[in-house]
Enzyme design. Sequence first.
Site: not given
Lengths: 422, 163, 265
Positions: B108, B126-129
Amino acid sequence: MSGQSTYTPKSGLEKWIDQRLPLPRLMHDTMTTFPTPRNLNIWYTFGGILTFCLGVQIVSGIVLAMHYVPNASMAFDSVESIMRDVNYGWLMRYIHSTGASMFFLAVYIHMFRGLYYGSYKAPRELIWIIGVLIYVLMMATAFFGYVLPWGQMSFWGATVITSLFSSIDQIVPHLGTAITTWLWGDFAVGDATLNRFFSLHYLLPFIIAGVVGLHIWALHVPGNNNPLGIDVKSPQDTVPFHPYYTVKDAFYLCCFVALFAVFVFYAPNFFGNPDNYQQANPLVTPPDIVPEWYLLPFYAMLRSIPQKLIGVLVLVGSLVTLVFIPWLDTSRVRSCRFRPLMKQFFWAFAVDAVLLGYCGAQSVDAVAFGIPLVWVARLGTIYYFAYFWVIMPIVGLIETPKKLPASIAQSVLGESAAAPAE
Amino acid sequence: MGAVGVAAVAWPFIDQMNPSAAVLALSSIEVDLSPVTVGQQVVVKWRGHPLFVRHRTVKEIAEAKAVVVSDLPDPIARNQNLPDSAPATDANREIKAQWLILVGVCTHLGCTPTAFEGDYGGWLCHCHGSQYDTAGRVRKGPAPQNLLVPPYAYLSDTRIKVG
Amino acid sequence: MMRIALPLGLALGLLAAVPAVALDTTKLPVKDVDFSFDGPFGTYDQGALQRGFQVYKEVCSACHNLDHVAFHNLDEPGGLGFTEAQAKAIAAGYKIPVDPNDKGDIFDDKGVRLTRAGTLADKFPPPFANEEAARANNDGNLPPDLSMIVKARDGGAHYVYSIITGFKMTPPKGFTVTTGKYYNPYFEGWNIGMPPPLTDDMVTYSDGTKATVAQEAHDVATFLAWASDPKMEERKRMGFGALVFLIVLAGLLFFSYRRVWADLH
């Protein structure tokens, strides 16, 4: 017009130099007595402003290069050191970064002036083409320069744009990746890339200066175009460049520098992106990678095409298109002042350019008024190409232009002017 | 004759821009797999990026093999050892089933996903799932592609060369 | 079996058809607050700078670097207004890792890193030796360096102020805070790694100002604005002089231009 020089040296020293190197003669012929149409308006002053901008960028750039370190682990800190420790370093840096934006502001006005008044038409085709070359060199210089501070946008903008070359893989397998690796000097944007971008960023402005010399030399053969788009027919149509245009250009230049000063001293980060004040991190991609504003319309065109290779070809095509303008425009009338139909398409084009710029600044999935901006960008791209390849050829043929004045002098001075000599 | 001379002079000037010896020395690494126990992951640095070296359990391998490729958001293997169009079957994601070697960069926006988290037992970014399964294939979230498999080969049963 | 399968399938199908309401976790616009340095004639309020520095020193510096600020910046004009002696004293209060001693040691007998007192030439030392140590001490989060934070964030000092004061809110219904993070609607995605850093009276201001969270936040945002842009006052002053000069010059050139062109008509 180029022709016999009427220069006579005014002092012994001038004569001595002129006999050995005809520089005084050159100055005299090109900047003092040079016959210039008397009706040039504000839009014609930007050539001179651009030369000033180039000078400012070179001087401020050389100063910055005395303190900047083009190494990936030191570049960002060296720029901060310039901002905090070097005497007036902050001023040099802001002049250079803001100056780049002012340079492009001036070049866009200069280019749009050329489009509106038909300055690209015969016999000035080569001036236009040399101008396109200068513009492309400017874009390359600005691209390299933006990478140098080694902020997040520097790094990721470099990664995105250099990665475009890998799309060549779809034409010749592995060639695109080989070219990209060669450009990077590594398997990703890194220290090797930064160092060579610094070298090229230092080099290109001097190449630009040389090409600008050719640009002005080519201009001095036919002389300036003018807002009416009609040829100079007699000496009454012109005035000597000095003092008429030296003083007028000086005034406009002063206004331009005042605008420049407002940005440098009161809004120095207006054109910039806050993400570039974060050091480059190859492991963290910013949520939106955006180039500087002057590259946004092209960025929008590139992103509007989902297929990487076609997007690159569209981007390259949009610049190559500019070279063909002198032949795409079929009108016998130069200036849009007398072209009521073309004028409207021109202004639509100007709006299109701004609209594309806006799209380029937003994220790829942005939506405005329920319309995904990527579709606005696609329409904008279609109009960009249609303006040059469809509208210019067709409108020139079907349009009924307004009646042209008999001469510049008659237009400026009115009916009381003496009739121009045949 | 002239062309040969020009080419001979030009080549060094062109080739100097290609990756230098120092860059090339770092471009390949050898990884010793023996210290990595079953169910463990080790992260090493390769070409400036994190590289996941994961010793899969039998259960993780079975779960990965059971997935239907057409259900995947990204059905392409993304394995630089295979042709570009190879489908993302579990077999196409590694050479030996128990060792998963992946570039640890979320497709991503480049964050490093955390191992053994997420609904699929693979990785969670963890940044955007974004969530990846036990073959490193994206299953949920904004990531457009599966985690990349770098070019690598086995030097022995317990040693690989990456890059 | 089929008698329950069909209605069950229908029910599940209907449930699946109901779209999940996705919460828009875009960050809130920054708070509207006044700073002394706003506008073309704004300057740094020295009282706020010194109080803000105190907040940074006593609270923020436990986790956040100030890598680009040197102790000698503390007595520079356009800044905190400390004297050189005061700046020296502040510097001396810090321990800076020292270069090898004559024997080539950088650790003492007990394995502790040798240090010396700071001097004006030193920069503020980081709270952690490296990124890994910073993450290990902060639940895997990396506290960003603050020396450029105001320039590195959209909204600048207003953003910093909004974040620091934005913790005093309860999450809306339907929003689950990620484990290990904290709810802050001024941060993109609403999950921030930093716990609420300030409370009332966390520091005791030497000038007697009441240390509410809003006050502390305002002062530290001012200090961080200075840290990002220590040359601001000089820049605005020079700008004023430059513009006055250019406007006068433009006026003179305009009249020259009219004079020169007058004889043409």
